[in-house]
Motif scaffolding. Structure first.
Motif, PDB file in Angstrom:
ATOM      1  N   UNK A 175       0.784  -1.221   0.000  1.00 32.09           N
ATOM      2  CA  UNK A 175       0.000   0.000   0.000  1.00 32.09           C
ATOM      3  C   UNK A 175       0.822   1.280   0.000  1.00 32.09           C
ATOM      4  N   UNK A 176       2.068   1.204   0.421  1.00 35.91           N
ATOM      5  CA  UNK A 176       2.828   2.452   0.476  1.00 35.91           C
ATOM      6  C   UNK A 176       3.131   2.992  -0.920  1.00 35.91           C
ATOM      7  N   UNK A 177       2.874   2.200  -1.929  1.00 30.78           N
ATOM      8  CA  UNK A 177       3.076   2.676  -3.287  1.00 30.78           C
ATOM      9  C   UNK A 177       1.879   3.480  -3.798  1.00 30.78           C
ATOM     10  N   UNK A 178       0.758   3.399  -3.079  1.00 26.86           N
ATOM     11  CA  UNK A 178      -0.450   4.084  -3.515  1.00 26.86           C
ATOM     12  C   UNK A 178      -0.533   5.465  -2.886  1.00 26.86           C
ATOM     13  N   UNK A 179      -1.274   6.398  -3.506  1.00 23.97           N
ATOM     14  CA  UNK A 179      -1.509   7.684  -2.835  1.00 23.97           C
ATOM     15  C   UNK A 179      -2.425   7.502  -1.635  1.00 23.97           C
ATOM     16  N   UNK A 180      -2.382   8.464  -0.745  1.00 20.98           N
ATOM     17  CA  UNK A 180      -3.098   8.341   0.515  1.00 20.98           C
ATOM     18  C   UNK A 180      -4.599   8.136   0.319  1.00 20.98           C
ATOM     19  N   UNK A 181      -5.189   8.847  -0.633  1.00 21.94           N
ATOM     20  CA  UNK A 181      -6.633   8.769  -0.755  1.00 21.94           C
ATOM     21  C   UNK A 181      -7.079   7.402  -1.274  1.00 21.94           C
ATOM     22  N   UNK A 182      -6.155   6.654  -1.852  1.00 24.46           N
ATOM     23  CA  UNK A 182      -6.476   5.276  -2.237  1.00 24.46           C
ATOM     24  C   UNK A 182      -6.147   4.297  -1.123  1.00 24.46           C
ATOM     25  N   UNK A 183      -5.202   4.641  -0.280  1.00 30.79           N
ATOM     26  CA  UNK A 183      -4.830   3.735   0.807  1.00 30.79           C
ATOM     27  C   UNK A 183      -5.938   3.618   1.841  1.00 30.79           C
ATOM     28  N   UNK A 184      -6.645   4.730   2.066  1.00 28.47           N
ATOM     29  CA  UNK A 184      -7.605   4.745   3.170  1.00 28.47           C
ATOM     30  C   UNK A 184      -8.702   3.702   3.011  1.00 28.47           C
ATOM     31  N   UNK A 185      -9.366   3.606   1.860  1.00 27.78           N
ATOM     32  CA  UNK A 185     -10.359   2.522   1.746  1.00 27.78           C
ATOM     33  C   UNK A 185      -9.727   1.143   1.731  1.00 27.78           C
ATOM     34  N   UNK A 186      -8.469   1.084   1.302  1.00 26.64           N
ATOM     35  CA  UNK A 186      -7.796  -0.225   1.300  1.00 26.64           C
ATOM     36  C   UNK A 186      -7.641  -0.761   2.715  1.00 26.64           C
ATOM     37  N   UNK A 187      -7.344   0.103   3.669  1.00 21.52           N
ATOM     38  CA  UNK A 187      -7.235  -0.340   5.055  1.00 21.52           C
ATOM     39  C   UNK A 187      -8.533  -0.993   5.526  1.00 21.52           C
ATOM     40  N   UNK A 188      -9.637  -0.370   5.150  1.00 22.81           N
ATOM     41  CA  UNK A 188     -10.939  -0.880   5.582  1.00 22.81           C
ATOM     42  C   UNK A 188     -11.208  -2.247   4.956  1.00 22.81           C
ATOM     43  N   UNK A 189     -10.928  -2.363   3.673  1.00 22.26           N
ATOM     44  CA  UNK A 189     -11.197  -3.634   2.996  1.00 22.26           C
ATOM     45  C   UNK A 189     -10.281  -4.745   3.500  1.00 22.26           C
ATOM     46  N   UNK A 190      -9.065  -4.404   3.861  1.00 20.74           N
ATOM     47  CA  UNK A 190      -8.156  -5.423   4.380  1.00 20.74           C
ATOM     48  C   UNK A 190      -8.600  -5.860   5.776  1.00 20.74           C
ATOM     49  N   UNK A 191      -9.026  -4.915   6.595  1.00 23.34           N
ATOM     50  CA  UNK A 191      -9.523  -5.273   7.932  1.00 23.34           C
ATOM     51  C   UNK A 191     -10.778  -6.129   7.832  1.00 23.34           C
ATOM     52  N   UNK A 192     -11.502  -5.957   6.743  1.00 24.82           N
ATOM     53  CA  UNK A 192     -12.697  -6.783   6.521  1.00 24.82           C
ATOM     54  C   UNK A 192     -12.331  -8.258   6.423  1.00 24.82           C
ATOM     55  N   UNK A 193     -11.120  -8.512   5.951  1.00 28.22           N
ATOM     56  CA  UNK A 193     -10.672  -9.904   5.837  1.00 28.22           C
ATOM     57  C   UNK A 193     -10.528 -10.567   7.196  1.00 28.22           C
TER      58      UNK A 193
END
Lengths: 382, 197
Positions: free
Chosen positions: A67-85
């Motif tokens: 995720x550190x390769x992505x911009x911040x505004x894309x990282x934020x929803x990614x955190x949520x989707x990963x925690x969903x796992x």
């Protein structure tokens, strides 16, 4: 091996600081929703702790490697989707095997996916730091969060339901109202007070115990008893009022320090004999230097000291982070000319959790928890 | 017309009678932090309302699909969270590429969107079998509930900061928790129920 011992010492120092002294819930007021609403029994607390720990670890790995390769505004929803796992499998298991427990936990298990603590730590630490550092921080945060959840769960089940682990207890007066969020906040308040009192009694902090609400030490006196008030320490000269905080926190000698990675200066093992002067709250002696970079004087006369700047780095400065990670983080922070033209004024009104540009730098007067020792100055700690 | 009154009653319920932050603990972390620096309160609350309304409405419409309605708890959670993430991404893309919003603006939108208060609404609406009007009204009310909560917490923090009689161990975060607990107790009184056996 000396390097193994050093790594173990750093890890234990991080655990002590992050999980206990600067507990993310009791000091930083992060991740409150599941604790206030969902931690109503020990079983529910265990489920929530497990979901949180799994979500945090998954985010730690994903943030560091991908995720550190992505911009911040894309990282934020990614955190949520990963925690969903982590949340969905736990919910599925409960739905098939323990429906009553799922009903007890309710929607708070699902809300672990949007935990502010997971998102904050992922964005501020896991993206920018080394894997070893990220793991130690994640482990400490999980331990601290789980400890608070279990403590609140224990209190609320005992006093709110009159049971322990579902087993009814006789001759126990219980108040069902404690199962409401008000009971959770009340339990958190008393736990936080207990924590603060213990820290003040047993730890000699070099700086202020920075919590998010307001810094009352300037208005209402120091949190920690000044050295001059301690009978056995009246011989110790008080620190001058204008004394600046030390440039480098207490660390191992320079030639023994591993400068390649894990440069967590304040997480190193405290060096015996180097107690801070007078064991005074840093704000009393160094009110401006300790918090000048972090405080904003608010109307109404109280100063706001963001917790994030104190807890995110544990003394780690921008100069100490590995060059590659610092460079990657710097690239992401660059704004295009269009963005700069559109940038809203930095009036400090943003939620500092995500938008503080300097939060990865060490704040002056960073508290360094050192267990009070009888050998240090010939007397007991206050 | 009844649709409008359903919406309005749901919004008022979410703000006063069962304030989502104090009666459920949703979004209290961000409310506390916003109470410290309330200058962006209106913008933040506006984002909360916007994402709450959109997410609740889309999730409510998806629940009318039999295949989605038959899903279990875990799948429903995944669907609702996915909807929230999709709504945020679409909005963020529009802000980023259409309006050339700054990084701070996008971050504010992100924090407001990916919030326990916003995700709790569709889950609660499903649990109570709320209709579309109720879902939209609750979403609108969430932003106002957030403003009310922040205003109350901010006013309390200012008073607490001036109070020198607070015991040393309670100064700072502990007394803030106790204060929020009392606010929650006061607003929980509207929902009824027994507090003491």
């Amino acid at each position: 091996m000396p390097s193994d011992n050093k790594a173990a010492e750093r890890f234990s120092a991080t655990m002590l600081n992050r999980a206990f002294v600067q507990n993310p819930v009791l000091v930083g007021a992060l991740g409150l929703c599941p604790i206030a609403g969902g931690a109503v029994s020990l079983q529910a607390g265990l489920v929530l702790s497990g979901a949180f720990t799994t979500g945090m670890m998954l985010n730690m790995l994903a943030a560091h490697f991908v995720l550190k390769k992505l911009p911040r505004w894309l990282r934020m929803p990614a955190y949520v989707l990963i925690a969903l796992a982590a949340v969905c499998p736990a919910g599925y298991i409960l739905e098939t095997r323990a429906q009553t427990l799922l009903s007890s936990v309710g929607i708070y298990l699902a809300l672990m996916a949007v935990s502010s603590l997971i998102s904050l730590r992922s964005e501020k630490t896991f993206v920018a730091c080394t894997l070893k550092r990220s793991f130690s921080v994640a482990a400490a945060e999980c331990a601290g969060y789980a400890a608070v959840i279990m403590a609140v769960s224990f209190i609320r089940e005992l006093l709110g339901s009159g049971t322990l682990w579902g087993v009814p207890l006789t001759k126990v007066y219980f108040a069902p109202g404690l199962l409401l969020p008000f009971g959770g906040f009340l339990a958190l308040g008393f736990l936080a007070a207990l924590h603060r009192g213990y820290i003040a009694r047993h730890f000699a902090l070099r700086g202020a115990l920075k919590d998010i609400t307001f810094d009352l030490s300037a208005a209402a006196g120091p949190l920690i008893t000044p050295a001059a008030d301690i009978p056995e320490r009246k011989q110790a000269p008080p620190a001058p009022a204008a004394e600046k905080p030390p440039e480098t926190p207490v660390t191992q000698p320079a030639d023994e320090t591993d400068g390649q990675e894990d440069t967590q200066a304040s997480d190193t093992v405290p060096v015996p004999g180097e107690a801070p002067a007078g064991e005074i709250n840093g704000n009393e002696n160094e009110p401006e230097d300790a918090t000048s970079d972090t405080q904003a004087q608010q109307p109404g006369g109280f100063a706001v000291t963001p917790f994030i700047q104190a807890a995110d780095t544990d003394g780690e400065t921008a100069d100490e982070t590995p060059a590659q990670e610092r460079g990657d983080a710097a690239l992401e922070d660059e704004e295009t000319p269009d963005e700069k033209a559109q940038t809203l004024p930095a009036d400090g009104g943003e939620i500092e959790a995500f938008t503080d540009e300097k939060s990865d730098e060490a704040a002056p007067g960073e508290p360094e928890a050192q267990p009070a020792s009888k050998d240090r100055e010939g007397g007991e700690a206050p | 017309m009844s649709w409008f009154f359903d919406l309005l009653s749901a919004a008022l319920y979410a703000v006063f009678l069962q304030n989502l932050l104090f009666s459920g603990g949703f979004g209290t972390t961000e409310a506390i932090r916003t109470a410290m620096t309330p200058r962006r309160l209106i913008l933040f609350a506006g984002f909360i309302s916007y994402f709450s309304v959109l997410t609740s409405a889309v999730c409510r419409m998806l629940d009318d699909v039999p295949a989605v309605n038959a899903l279990g708890w875990a799948a429903h959670t995944a669907v609702f969270t996915g909807v929230l993430a999709a709504v945020y991404l679409v909005t963020a893309c529009a802000l980023r590429f259409g309006l050339k919003a700054s990084r701070r603006f996008l971050t504010t939108a992100g924090i407001a969107a990916l919030n326990s208060l916003v995700l709790a609404l569709p889950l609660m609406n499903r649990g109570t079998a709320a209709g579309l009007a109720d879902s939209v009204g609750t979403g609108l009310g969430s932003g106002l509930a957030f403003i009310l909560a922040v205003a109350l917490i901010n006013a309390g923090l200012k008073t607490l900061a001036k109070n020198k009689n607070i015991p040393r161990a309670f100064r700072g975060t502990p007394v803030m928790f106790v204060y929020v607990a009392l606010l929650a107790l006061a607003l929980s009184g509207f929902s009824g129920g027994r507090f003491f056996s």
